[in-house]
Design a protein around this motif. Structure first.
Motif, PDB file in Angstrom:
ATOM      1  N   ALA A  32      21.622  46.832   9.503  1.00  0.00           N
ATOM      2  CA  ALA A  32      22.620  47.013  10.559  1.00  0.00           C
ATOM      3  C   ALA A  32      22.400  48.341  11.277  1.00  0.00           C
ATOM      4  CB  ALA A  32      24.033  46.970   9.972  1.00  0.00           C
ATOM      5  N   TRP A  33      22.769  48.338  12.553  1.00  0.00           N
ATOM      6  CA  TRP A  33      22.705  49.562  13.365  1.00  0.00           C
ATOM      7  C   TRP A  33      24.095  49.844  13.931  1.00  0.00           C
ATOM      8  CZ3 TRP A  33      20.552  53.926  14.501  1.00  0.00           C
ATOM      9  CH2 TRP A  33      20.795  54.555  15.732  1.00  0.00           C
ATOM     10  N   SER A  34      24.534  51.094  13.817  1.00  0.00           N
ATOM     11  CA  SER A  34      25.838  51.485  14.338  1.00  0.00           C
ATOM     12  C   SER A  34      25.771  52.943  14.774  1.00  0.00           C
ATOM     13  CB  SER A  34      26.912  51.311  13.255  1.00  0.00           C
ATOM     14  OG  SER A  34      26.719  52.264  12.211  1.00  0.00           O
ATOM     15  N   SER A  35      26.908  53.471  15.206  1.00  0.00           N
ATOM     16  CA  SER A  35      26.945  54.872  15.628  1.00  0.00           C
ATOM     17  C   SER A  35      26.660  55.822  14.471  1.00  0.00           C
ATOM     18  CB  SER A  35      28.314  55.197  16.233  1.00  0.00           C
ATOM     19  OG  SER A  35      29.349  54.932  15.286  1.00  0.00           O
ATOM     20  N   ASP A  36      26.764  55.330  13.261  1.00  0.00           N
ATOM     21  CA  ASP A  36      26.460  56.166  12.093  1.00  0.00           C
ATOM     22  C   ASP A  36      24.958  56.252  11.835  1.00  0.00           C
ATOM     23  OD1 ASP A  36      29.147  56.663  11.574  1.00  0.00           O
ATOM     24  OD2 ASP A  36      29.343  54.849  10.355  1.00  0.00           O
ATOM     25  N   GLY A  37      24.206  55.288  12.336  1.00  0.00           N
ATOM     26  CA  GLY A  37      22.774  55.256  12.107  1.00  0.00           C
ATOM     27  C   GLY A  37      22.304  53.887  11.662  1.00  0.00           C
ATOM     28  N   LEU A  38      21.135  53.843  11.029  1.00  0.00           N
ATOM     29  CA  LEU A  38      20.536  52.589  10.594  1.00  0.00           C
ATOM     30  C   LEU A  38      20.784  52.396   9.103  1.00  0.00           C
ATOM     31  CD1 LEU A  38      18.739  50.150  11.400  1.00  0.00           C
ATOM     32  CD2 LEU A  38      16.772  51.508  10.653  1.00  0.00           C
ATOM     33  N   THR A  39      21.440  51.291   8.768  1.00  0.00           N
ATOM     34  CA  THR A  39      21.725  50.979   7.370  1.00  0.00           C
ATOM     35  C   THR A  39      20.613  50.115   6.804  1.00  0.00           C
ATOM     36  OG1 THR A  39      24.100  51.086   7.759  1.00  0.00           O
ATOM     37  CG2 THR A  39      23.370  49.945   5.766  1.00  0.00           C
ATOM     38  N   LEU A  40      20.169  50.450   5.605  1.00  0.00           N
ATOM     39  CA  LEU A  40      19.100  49.721   4.936  1.00  0.00           C
ATOM     40  C   LEU A  40      19.656  48.815   3.853  1.00  0.00           C
ATOM     41  CD1 LEU A  40      16.529  52.653   4.520  1.00  0.00           C
ATOM     42  CD2 LEU A  40      16.844  51.110   6.475  1.00  0.00           C
ATOM     43  N   GLY A  41      18.820  47.892   3.406  1.00  0.00           N
ATOM     44  CA  GLY A  41      19.233  46.976   2.357  1.00  0.00           C
ATOM     45  C   GLY A  41      19.587  47.673   1.057  1.00  0.00           C
ATOM     46  N   SER A  42      19.047  48.856   0.856  1.00  0.00           N
ATOM     47  CA  SER A  42      19.341  49.618  -0.349  1.00  0.00           C
ATOM     48  C   SER A  42      20.729  50.248  -0.320  1.00  0.00           C
ATOM     49  CB  SER A  42      18.297  50.735  -0.515  1.00  0.00           C
ATOM     50  OG  SER A  42      18.367  51.645   0.587  1.00  0.00           O
ATOM     51  N   GLY A  43      21.386  50.185   0.847  1.00  0.00           N
ATOM     52  CA  GLY A  43      22.689  50.813   1.002  1.00  0.00           C
ATOM     53  C   GLY A  43      22.619  52.167   1.673  1.00  0.00           C
ATOM     54  N   GLU A  44      21.438  52.733   1.795  1.00  0.00           N
ATOM     55  CA  GLU A  44      21.261  54.026   2.457  1.00  0.00           C
ATOM     56  C   GLU A  44      21.431  53.873   3.964  1.00  0.00           C
ATOM     57  OE1 GLU A  44      17.704  57.323   3.289  1.00  0.00           O
ATOM     58  OE2 GLU A  44      17.299  55.523   2.127  1.00  0.00           O
ATOM     59  N   THR A  45      21.997  54.888   4.590  1.00  0.00           N
ATOM     60  CA  THR A  45      22.093  54.939   6.048  1.00  0.00           C
ATOM     61  C   THR A  45      21.318  56.145   6.552  1.00  0.00           C
ATOM     62  OG1 THR A  45      24.255  53.844   6.149  1.00  0.00           O
ATOM     63  CG2 THR A  45      23.616  55.200   8.034  1.00  0.00           C
TER      64      THR A  45
END
Length: 416
Positions: free
Chosen positions: A321-334
């Motif tokens: 997912a991409w949002s104003s917070d940044g790019l979220t990865l499958g590992s849960g990291e953003t």
């Protein structure tokens, strides 16, 4: 920077077929071919496209700054007494009689003036007596050479001047700014579709509509007419999803300082926007491992030499997912970032009236002849998928035109 061939050369001449500038010698049929230990690349005509390196089965073709000094010296010595050869001498090269059509088609429509379309047109002029109508939706020839090659690779764009010679040939009718759908197909004996595959592939993640695709960003910084301005560049970090040469191009351009930007042939507004950008760091995100990366070693070396201290290479990362917070990865990291760019390849689009393989993004064909549509042919990415550099289109177009010629002869033969 030109390329040279090392002593590991196997002399199978596959590089000769894809070289867009006829720079590799001795080629099959020339004195010395098969008798020496290596082929050689003329530094006076090499445009640094890397097609030879991409296709070499033994990795013998290398950028001159990465080659052994003795290979560079040996290559230079070979051409010291040779005059540079004109790669497309249409005025003096008469097609052999056995390659000229007899009672076959006389009028051919080529749709698309990118590398594939230009090489197809060139091959038709050299191998046949046909008159060629060449159309493109843009006003200038070159396609992705003009509007896709990074602006800090001016040597690669030199091939455009050769393409411009082709449209001046007396048997070519050049019709820029033309939509091919407005041309009646019954006005031509054969049609070669060389429309490329410029639409960016999608990641398929939430929020992706707010990202900038390679298609849009590359068209913008190369000044393609009608290309929209990209999303606002917000620093300090940008994420580029992709592991090919285009992804590396984007990173290099994004991180170029004002002095480097002044050396590039880019529109004034592009230079100003990039110079004022807050992007100071780029994360290059690969969904697979480094051993599966699609970029060439030469491209990686160039990136690291230019802006390597501000690039982070990450692999085996799955964006979700991409949002104003940044790019979220499958590992849960953003990964916190101001911009997301996607550079995961390109795909072809369906052509009215022709079959289309949506999964592969190509028009189904047999060596360029469209399946189920006699008289229609394809060349370039719409034929084989979005892979291979500029020079690969030369051999691709040659195969298509050879198929067109043989099909035309068969149709014209008595009793066929």
């Amino acid at each position: 920077m030109s390329y040279v061939i090392s002593g590991e050369c196997c002399s199978d001449a596959s590089c000769v077929a894809v070289c867009p500038m006829n720079s590799i010698h001795p080629s099959p049929g020339e004195p010395g071919f098969g008798a020496g230990a290596s082929l050689f690349i003329d530094p006076r005509t090499c445009i640094d496209c890397g097609a030879c390196a991409d296709i070499c089965p033994v990795d013998a073709a290398q950028p001159v700054d990465q080659a052994a000094p003795e290979d560079v010296e040996r290559n230079a010595a070979y051409f010291a007494e040779r005059e540079p050869l004109e790669a497309m001498d249409l005025d003096s090269w008469e097609p052999p009689s056995y390659q000229v059509w007899g009672d076959g088609p006389r009028r051919v429509l080529v749709v698309g003036a990118g590398p594939a379309g230009m090489y197809a047109t060139r091959e038709l002029l050299l191998r046949t007596t046909a008159e060629v109508t060449l159309v493109d939706r843009l006003e200038q020839v070159g396609g992705l050479v003009r509007y896709g090659v990074a602006p800090d690779h001016p040597q690669t764009k030199q091939i455009i001047s050769t393409f411009e010679r082709v449209i001046q040939h007396p048997r070519v009718q050049w019709r820029p700014g033309t939509d091919a759908t407005g041309l009646p197909p019954d006005g031509f004996d054969a049609v070669v579709h060389a429309v490329g595959a410029r639409r960016s592939r999608r990641l398929g993640i939430a929020g992706e509509e707010a990202a900038c695709t390679a298609e849009d960003f590359v068209a913008w910084y190369n000044g393609r007419p009608g290309a929209p301005a990209p999303v606002g560049l917000a620093g300090p970090r940008a994420v580029i999803v992709g592991n090919g040469n285009v992804a590396l191009d984007l990173a290099r351009i994004l991180l170029s300082d004002e002095q480097r930007l002044r050396s590039m042939d880019v529109p004034t507004e592009v230079r100003a926007t990039l110079a004022a950008s807050g992007v100071k760091e780029v994360v290059l995100l690969g969904r697979r491992g480094p051993e599966e990366a699609a970029y060439t070693q030469a491209a990686l070396h160039e990136l690291l030499a230019a802006v390597g201290d501000r690039v982070e290479l990450r692999y085996h990362a799955r964006p979700t997912a991409w949002s104003s917070d940044g790019l979220t990865l499958g590992s849960g990291e953003t990964i916190a970032a101001g911009n997301l760019f996607t550079a995961i390849g390109f795909e072809g689009q369906a052509i009215d009236g022709l079959p289309f393989d949506a999964e592969r993004g190509i028009v189904p064909n047999v060596r360029g002849a469209v399946v189920g549509r006699p008289g229609h042919y394809v060349a370039g990415w719409i034929k084989r998928g979005a892979r291979g550099g500029i020079g690969v289109n030369k051999a691709c177009a040659q195969e298509t035109v050879a198929m067109l010629v043989s099909s035309s002869r068969a149709a014209a033969s008595p009793g066929s």
